[in-house]
Design a protein around this motif. Sequence first.
Motif, short mmCIF file in Angstrom:
data_model
loop_
_atom_site.label_atom_id
_atom_site.label_comp_id
_atom_site.label_asym_id
_atom_site.label_seq_id
_atom_site.Cartn_x
_atom_site.Cartn_y
_atom_site.Cartn_z
N UNK A 15 14.02 55.78 23.72
CA UNK A 15 14.47 54.58 23.03
C UNK A 15 13.48 54.07 22.00
N UNK A 16 14.01 53.22 21.13
CA UNK A 16 13.20 52.49 20.17
C UNK A 16 12.22 51.55 20.88
N UNK A 17 12.48 51.23 22.15
CA UNK A 17 11.60 50.32 22.90
C UNK A 17 10.29 51.00 23.34
N UNK A 18 10.05 52.24 22.85
CA UNK A 18 8.80 52.99 23.07
C UNK A 18 8.71 53.64 24.44
N UNK A 19 9.81 53.66 25.16
CA UNK A 19 9.81 54.27 26.49
C UNK A 19 10.85 55.37 26.59
N UNK A 20 10.65 56.22 27.58
CA UNK A 20 11.69 57.13 28.05
C UNK A 20 12.07 56.67 29.45
N UNK A 21 13.21 57.12 29.91
CA UNK A 21 13.66 56.73 31.25
C UNK A 21 14.36 57.92 31.89
N UNK A 52 5.04 54.00 19.92
CA UNK A 52 6.11 53.87 18.94
C UNK A 52 7.40 54.42 19.54
N UNK A 53 8.46 54.36 18.77
CA UNK A 53 9.78 54.80 19.21
C UNK A 53 9.78 56.23 19.74
N UNK A 54 10.53 56.46 20.83
CA UNK A 54 10.76 57.82 21.34
C UNK A 54 12.07 58.30 20.72
N UNK A 55 11.94 59.16 19.72
CA UNK A 55 13.11 59.53 18.92
C UNK A 55 13.84 60.76 19.41
N UNK A 56 13.17 61.63 20.14
CA UNK A 56 13.85 62.80 20.68
C UNK A 56 13.09 63.31 21.90
N UNK A 57 13.83 63.96 22.80
CA UNK A 57 13.22 64.54 24.00
C UNK A 57 13.88 65.87 24.32
N UNK A 58 13.21 66.66 25.14
CA UNK A 58 13.80 67.90 25.61
C UNK A 58 13.17 68.27 26.96
N UNK A 59 13.95 68.88 27.81
CA UNK A 59 13.47 69.34 29.11
C UNK A 59 13.01 70.79 29.02
N UNK A 60 12.08 71.15 29.87
CA UNK A 60 11.65 72.53 30.02
C UNK A 60 12.85 73.32 30.59
#
Length: 327
Positions: free
Chosen positions: A48-54, A77-85
Amino acid sequence: MATFVKTSQQEATIASFSNLKGREYRGHKSSVHTVGWSCDGRKLASGSVDKTARIWAPERLYDSRSSNSFELRGHSESVDQLCWDPTHPDHLATASGDKTVRIWDARSAKSIHTIATNGQNINISWSPDGHHIAVGNKEDLITFIDTKTFKVEKTYVSRVEVNEISWDPTGKLFCLTTGQGSIKVMDFATMKEIVALPAHTANCYCLEFSPSGKYLASGSADALVNLWDLESYACVRTFGGLDWPIRTISFSHDGEFLASASEDLAIEVSLVETGETVHRIECYAAMNTVAWHPSKYLLAYAGEEQDPRPGGGSISKGNIRVWGYAT
């Protein structure tokens, strides 16, 4: 050209879609830019833009309280993208505008590695064999991280705007979408260009490989999703059910359906082999991200603001939604 005929199983699946519904889950304090499922489907992550992942536990998503998720803090800062192993169900990578990539262990909610990069990161991908992470920044520099040492192995500078990056399922090809509307297909070992597909007439925002590796789908500001055959590099189908720039796309686990979303007030679910729209999920907001579950017809998605109309519902700012539950 042979006419594709839907199987009885496909007909039954499509018919069942009208009986499925979504549930909304509260957690973030600002807009969610990215969602993704772990390789075993037991966890769902959001950034999220709130600087966290969940991280959420899907088996407990029948309860919409945020206590059924836990927060990953560390980015500034913002978490703009994520990926899992793709080889480990508990390892997650996040890309942030704070010029770092963080690796998390979902069992402890702790950041186990932090890798400094040279710019504000906007996209990230994990190689199918789990050995590399690629992260792209706003300056169109792609950094490749070795996951044995968690150090930068090499970098690649693009001469054109890069919006999305991904390996194919074999890990031999590395692809990126460009601001010129093309898709560059590279040999990963050498990072030499194999072909540049003239994919769209406008900025190409997103791409995704089908699970089998047969197809590559691309979404663009021209409001079209194109489907490419990876043997011939020919465009075999176009999906044109949306009216606004395509922001995000995702193949179902079996490769039979493709979800696409934009600023339209619906997510299109299309049958891959015909291109026809078989279901629409009403959203009432611009969607930033969609992701199918790795083994079930569950679709996670998130977007911007809630419906401003009196009585409007769907997704609220900072929340995620999962569609696919039986009514």
